[in-house]
Design a protein around this motif. Structure first.
Motif, PDB file in Angstrom:
ATOM      1  N   GLU A  55       6.007  -8.900 -19.202  1.00 26.25           N
ATOM      2  CA  GLU A  55       7.222  -8.208 -19.654  1.00 26.25           C
ATOM      3  C   GLU A  55       6.897  -6.767 -20.037  1.00 26.25           C
ATOM      4  O   GLU A  55       7.639  -5.836 -19.689  1.00 26.25           O
ATOM      5  CB  GLU A  55       7.858  -8.962 -20.828  1.00 26.25           C
ATOM      6  CG  GLU A  55       8.505 -10.264 -20.409  1.00 26.25           C
ATOM      7  CD  GLU A  55       8.859 -11.156 -21.590  1.00 26.25           C
ATOM      8  OE1 GLU A  55       8.788 -10.687 -22.747  1.00 26.25           O
ATOM      9  OE2 GLU A  55       9.197 -12.330 -21.350  1.00 26.25           O
ATOM     10  N   ALA A  56       5.787  -6.556 -20.743  1.00 28.31           N
ATOM     11  CA  ALA A  56       5.377  -5.197 -21.122  1.00 28.31           C
ATOM     12  C   ALA A  56       5.037  -4.374 -19.889  1.00 28.31           C
ATOM     13  O   ALA A  56       5.418  -3.195 -19.784  1.00 28.31           O
ATOM     14  CB  ALA A  56       4.186  -5.260 -22.076  1.00 28.31           C
ATOM     15  N   ILE A  57       4.358  -4.977 -18.946  1.00 35.46           N
ATOM     16  CA  ILE A  57       4.023  -4.270 -17.706  1.00 35.46           C
ATOM     17  C   ILE A  57       5.306  -3.979 -16.923  1.00 35.46           C
ATOM     18  O   ILE A  57       5.456  -2.898 -16.355  1.00 35.46           O
ATOM     19  CB  ILE A  57       3.012  -5.082 -16.874  1.00 35.46           C
ATOM     20  CG1 ILE A  57       1.660  -5.092 -17.591  1.00 35.46           C
ATOM     21  CG2 ILE A  57       2.887  -4.525 -15.456  1.00 35.46           C
ATOM     22  CD1 ILE A  57       0.643  -6.046 -16.997  1.00 35.46           C
ATOM     23  N   GLY A  58       6.238  -4.912 -16.921  1.00 37.60           N
ATOM     24  CA  GLY A  58       7.513  -4.708 -16.231  1.00 37.60           C
ATOM     25  C   GLY A  58       8.273  -3.518 -16.790  1.00 37.60           C
ATOM     26  O   GLY A  58       8.881  -2.746 -16.034  1.00 37.60           O
ATOM     27  N   ARG A  59       8.218  -3.339 -18.102  1.00 43.32           N
ATOM     28  CA  ARG A  59       8.874  -2.163 -18.706  1.00 43.32           C
ATOM     29  C   ARG A  59       8.223  -0.873 -18.199  1.00 43.32           C
ATOM     30  O   ARG A  59       8.912   0.104 -17.892  1.00 43.32           O
ATOM     31  CB  ARG A  59       8.823  -2.248 -20.237  1.00 43.32           C
ATOM     32  CG  ARG A  59       9.779  -3.292 -20.810  1.00 43.32           C
ATOM     33  CD  ARG A  59       9.911  -3.207 -22.317  1.00 43.32           C
ATOM     34  NE  ARG A  59       8.683  -3.532 -23.012  1.00 43.32           N
ATOM     35  CZ  ARG A  59       8.286  -4.772 -23.330  1.00 43.32           C
ATOM     36  NH1 ARG A  59       9.049  -5.804 -23.005  1.00 43.32           N
ATOM     37  NH2 ARG A  59       7.155  -4.974 -23.981  1.00 43.32           N
ATOM     38  N   LEU A  60       6.903  -0.881 -18.074  1.00 46.88           N
ATOM     39  CA  LEU A  60       6.211   0.307 -17.566  1.00 46.88           C
ATOM     40  C   LEU A  60       6.539   0.560 -16.096  1.00 46.88           C
ATOM     41  O   LEU A  60       6.734   1.698 -15.675  1.00 46.88           O
ATOM     42  CB  LEU A  60       4.697   0.159 -17.754  1.00 46.88           C
ATOM     43  CG  LEU A  60       4.209   0.200 -19.194  1.00 46.88           C
ATOM     44  CD1 LEU A  60       2.754  -0.236 -19.288  1.00 46.88           C
ATOM     45  CD2 LEU A  60       4.403   1.591 -19.775  1.00 46.88           C
ATOM     46  N   VAL A  61       6.625  -0.504 -15.318  1.00 46.29           N
ATOM     47  CA  VAL A  61       6.975  -0.369 -13.894  1.00 46.29           C
ATOM     48  C   VAL A  61       8.384   0.205 -13.764  1.00 46.29           C
ATOM     49  O   VAL A  61       8.617   1.113 -12.955  1.00 46.29           O
ATOM     50  CB  VAL A  61       6.834  -1.724 -13.154  1.00 46.29           C
ATOM     51  CG1 VAL A  61       7.481  -1.674 -11.781  1.00 46.29           C
ATOM     52  CG2 VAL A  61       5.365  -2.120 -13.044  1.00 46.29           C
ATOM     53  N   ASP A  67       5.030   3.784  -6.634  1.00 47.18           N
ATOM     54  CA  ASP A  67       5.096   3.354  -5.234  1.00 47.18           C
ATOM     55  C   ASP A  67       4.150   2.191  -4.972  1.00 47.18           C
ATOM     56  O   ASP A  67       4.354   1.419  -4.040  1.00 47.18           O
ATOM     57  CB  ASP A  67       4.741   4.522  -4.317  1.00 47.18           C
ATOM     58  CG  ASP A  67       5.775   5.633  -4.417  1.00 47.18           C
ATOM     59  OD1 ASP A  67       6.919   5.401  -3.987  1.00 47.18           O
ATOM     60  OD2 ASP A  67       5.455   6.716  -4.950  1.00 47.18           O
ATOM     61  N   ALA A  68       3.098   2.098  -5.773  1.00 47.33           N
ATOM     62  CA  ALA A  68       2.116   1.027  -5.615  1.00 47.33           C
ATOM     63  C   ALA A  68       1.354   0.875  -6.925  1.00 47.33           C
ATOM     64  O   ALA A  68       1.426   1.734  -7.809  1.00 47.33           O
ATOM     65  CB  ALA A  68       1.157   1.333  -4.467  1.00 47.33           C
ATOM     66  N   LEU A  69       0.619  -0.223  -7.015  1.00 48.90           N
ATOM     67  CA  LEU A  69      -0.194  -0.525  -8.183  1.00 48.90           C
ATOM     68  C   LEU A  69      -1.661  -0.591  -7.762  1.00 48.90           C
ATOM     69  O   LEU A  69      -1.965  -0.912  -6.608  1.00 48.90           O
ATOM     70  CB  LEU A  69       0.233  -1.861  -8.793  1.00 48.90           C
ATOM     71  CG  LEU A  69       1.730  -2.011  -9.095  1.00 48.90           C
ATOM     72  CD1 LEU A  69       2.045  -3.432  -9.573  1.00 48.90           C
ATOM     73  CD2 LEU A  69       2.181  -0.981 -10.111  1.00 48.90           C
ATOM     74  N   VAL A  70      -2.551  -0.305  -8.701  1.00 54.85           N
ATOM     75  CA  VAL A  70      -3.989  -0.334  -8.445  1.00 54.85           C
ATOM     76  C   VAL A  70      -4.630  -1.165  -9.545  1.00 54.85           C
ATOM     77  O   VAL A  70      -4.353  -0.941 -10.726  1.00 54.85           O
ATOM     78  CB  VAL A  70      -4.581   1.094  -8.435  1.00 54.85           C
ATOM     79  CG1 VAL A  70      -6.095   1.052  -8.229  1.00 54.85           C
ATOM     80  CG2 VAL A  70      -3.914   1.950  -7.362  1.00 54.85           C
ATOM     81  N   GLY A  97       3.304 -10.390  -6.739  1.00 58.58           N
ATOM     82  CA  GLY A  97       4.365 -11.393  -6.683  1.00 58.58           C
ATOM     83  C   GLY A  97       5.526 -11.087  -7.609  1.00 58.58           C
ATOM     84  O   GLY A  97       6.693 -11.278  -7.239  1.00 58.58           O
ATOM     85  N   ARG A  98       5.249 -10.588  -8.785  1.00 65.37           N
ATOM     86  CA  ARG A  98       6.315 -10.317  -9.750  1.00 65.37           C
ATOM     87  C   ARG A  98       7.074  -9.027  -9.477  1.00 65.37           C
ATOM     88  O   ARG A  98       8.280  -8.965  -9.693  1.00 65.37           O
ATOM     89  CB  ARG A  98       5.737 -10.245 -11.167  1.00 65.37           C
ATOM     90  CG  ARG A  98       5.344 -11.598 -11.711  1.00 65.37           C
ATOM     91  CD  ARG A  98       4.728 -11.452 -13.088  1.00 65.37           C
ATOM     92  NE  ARG A  98       4.273 -12.726 -13.592  1.00 65.37           N
ATOM     93  CZ  ARG A  98       4.860 -13.393 -14.576  1.00 65.37           C
ATOM     94  NH1 ARG A  98       5.925 -12.899 -15.160  1.00 65.37           N
ATOM     95  NH2 ARG A  98       4.382 -14.537 -14.983  1.00 65.37           N
ATOM     96  N   PHE A  99       6.362  -7.998  -9.028  1.00 69.20           N
ATOM     97  CA  PHE A  99       6.995  -6.679  -8.916  1.00 69.20           C
ATOM     98  C   PHE A  99       7.228  -6.242  -7.474  1.00 69.20           C
ATOM     99  O   PHE A  99       7.835  -5.200  -7.241  1.00 69.20           O
ATOM    100  CB  PHE A  99       6.175  -5.636  -9.690  1.00 69.20           C
ATOM    101  CG  PHE A  99       6.021  -6.007 -11.137  1.00 69.20           C
ATOM    102  CD1 PHE A  99       7.128  -6.055 -11.973  1.00 69.20           C
ATOM    103  CD2 PHE A  99       4.785  -6.359 -11.651  1.00 69.20           C
ATOM    104  CE1 PHE A  99       7.004  -6.433 -13.302  1.00 69.20           C
ATOM    105  CE2 PHE A  99       4.645  -6.738 -12.981  1.00 69.20           C
ATOM    106  CZ  PHE A  99       5.757  -6.775 -13.801  1.00 69.20           C
ATOM    107  N   ARG A 100       6.758  -7.026  -6.518  1.00 70.94           N
ATOM    108  CA  ARG A 100       6.995  -6.748  -5.098  1.00 70.94           C
ATOM    109  C   ARG A 100       6.588  -5.323  -4.709  1.00 70.94           C
ATOM    110  O   ARG A 100       7.298  -4.643  -3.967  1.00 70.94           O
ATOM    111  CB  ARG A 100       8.450  -7.010  -4.715  1.00 70.94           C
ATOM    112  CG  ARG A 100       8.868  -8.434  -4.899  1.00 70.94           C
ATOM    113  CD  ARG A 100       8.169  -9.304  -3.889  1.00 70.94           C
ATOM    114  NE  ARG A 100       8.567 -10.695  -4.066  1.00 70.94           N
ATOM    115  CZ  ARG A 100       7.754 -11.704  -3.820  1.00 70.94           C
ATOM    116  NH1 ARG A 100       6.541 -11.499  -3.405  1.00 70.94           N
ATOM    117  NH2 ARG A 100       8.171 -12.925  -3.994  1.00 70.94           N
TER     118      ARG A 100
END
Length: 161
Positions: A55-61, A67-70, A97-100
């Motif tokens: 959830e915390a990471i989702g707020r940051l996203v 455009d992508a994650l590392v 999987g969660r953030f596509r």
């Protein structure tokens, strides 16, 4: 006779932005960066577990709209995998999987040690910035023209990898 206009130049490529993660069992360091500046900045450390972590990471996203994650993936000094290698790879799969979003894995041996040696106030976020700096340095100069989301579409179609 009408005057000839020079051909219009193509629009400048849009810089790509990234969030990077230094995965740990209890904490995850987060950094942001882009292909325009080709540098990363520490953001914060997420000290949450399970769904609260995502959830915390989702707020940051949502806030940074990368455009992508590392994700940094640790290895032994000789390059052999260990338990945390598999945990970090699982975390990378969960992010995808969660953030596509496309997720890139980067060998992150010693980034936390390097961040601590540099006197970082938040070693985990500083390690995430080192991971992203390493990733950005490895991109070809024209990479900002490449949309990493295309890789995902191509993968789904089975045409690239």
């Amino acid at each position: 006779m009408p005057e000839r206009q020079p051909p219009a130049s193509p629009p400048a490529p849009r810089p790509l932005s990234f969030l990077s993660f230094d995965f740990g069992a209890r904490r995850v360091g987060v950094a942001c960066g882009n292909t325009l500046l080709r540098s990363a900045s520490p953001l914060k450390t997420v000290a949450a577990l399970g769904d609260a972590r995502f959830e915390a990471i989702g707020r940051l996203v949502r806030e940074w709209q990368p455009d992508a994650l590392v994700v940094g993936v640790p290895f032994h000094p000789d390059g052999a995998p260990h338990d945390n290698t598999q945990r970090a790879r699982r975390f990378a799969r969960q992010l995808q999987g969660r953030f596509r979003l496309p997720v890139h894995e980067v060998d992150e041996r010693y980034t936390t040690t390097e961040a601590l040696a540099a006197g970082a106030a938040d070693a985990d976020a500083a390690a995430a910035a080192l991971i992203l700096d390493q990733f950005l340095r490895g991109l070809p100069n024209g990479e900002q023209e490449h949309d990493p989301r295309q890789d995902e579409r191509d993968d789904d179609a089975g045409t690239r990898r």
